[in-house]
Design a protein around this motif. Structure first.
Motif: not given
Length: 259
Positions: A155-156, A185-193, A240-247
């Motif tokens: 979702k992010d 319709p149910g995309a989720m933020s990595p933080d929420d997962i 696997r490297q942030e911030p890329f892993a969350s995007l």
């Protein structure tokens, strides 16, 4: 899966097979998913596992697992998907041990007499009526010390992409046009997962961003400039490297149930 979403999704089987699984982005997705399992689920390469593939679609990842010597039960709520995967197994000849069953994972009647060494929930929770409930149920299917491989549309990333394309203030409600483009319709933020998974006894082994760069920008480097192999190499540098892993387009998390 919600009945309306199931109907719309089932009608787009050909597009899903061609535009996702049969494309460069599909190749990247499958390669990175298997790489994560090889590196963070030691038993994947050392033992013969009993695997549950929830919403396994056309069975591409099930065949990868079967070729590794694992036994796979593929579950899907789409009759068309089950028909196609059954036909493909006949055409390709026996590959390991793959069983297929037509069933909606979220139905109360969908229960199993065993827990599994590895549960795959790849790109299907976000199409169900309650993605969180699907993740919770999947955790319950994992044996003590076993693994959950969870892939969810990010979702992010979708919000970030809207901003890049000048559509940040656009109505965020799911529209028929989005469904037509296979945006779940149910995309989720990595933080929420992660918050959902931390409620249950176990640990998160890895978090990856699947497809960070490929086809992200509307304008920019043409897909034809890089070969599929070069695209994969670029994704492997950062997934696997942030911030890329969350995007990444999808978030892939491997979670291990407490022994």
């Amino acid at each position: 899966m919600d009945q309306n979403n199931h109907s719309l999704f089932a009608d787009r089987v050909d597009r899903l097979e061609k535009n996702v699984y049969g494309s460069v982005k599909g190749q990247i997705r499958l390669a990175l998913l298997e790489q994560d399992l090889r590196e963070y689920c030691p038993e994947y390469t050392s033992c013969s596992l009993r695997i549950l593939d929830i919403g396994g679609g056309s069975g591409r990842f099930a065949r990868i697992c079967a070729n590794q010597g694992h036994s796979v039960l593929l579950l899907d709520s789409s009759e068309e998907m089950i028909r196609r995967v059954s036909e493909s197994l006949v055409e390709c000849g026996p590959v390991g041990n793959i069983g297929v069953t037509h069933q909606d994972f979220m139905e109360e009647s969908c229960v199993f007499s065993e827990q599994f060494d590895l549960v795959l929930l790849h790109g299907s929770a976000e199409w169900m009526s309650s993605p969180e409930a699907a993740i919770v149920k999947a955790c319950g299917c994992v044996r003590s010390g076993g693994y959950l491989s969870l892939l969810v549309f990010n979702k992010d990333r979708l919000t970030f992409k809207r901003g890049i394309n000048g559509m940040l203030l656009q109505e965020k409600a799911q529209s028929s046009k989005k469904i037509n483009t296979l945006t779940p319709p149910g995309a989720m933020s990595p933080d929420d997962i992660i918050k959902i998974l931390t409620k249950y006894p176990g640990k998160m082994c890895s978090k990856s961003g699947i497809r960070i760069f490929h086809k992200f920008f509307r304008q920019g480097v043409s897909e034809q400039v890089l070969t599929p192999e070069e695209w994969l190499q670029q994704e492997q540098l950062y997934f696997r490297q942030e911030p890329f892993a969350s995007l990444g387009e999808h978030t892939h998390i491997i979670w291990q149930a407490k022994s």
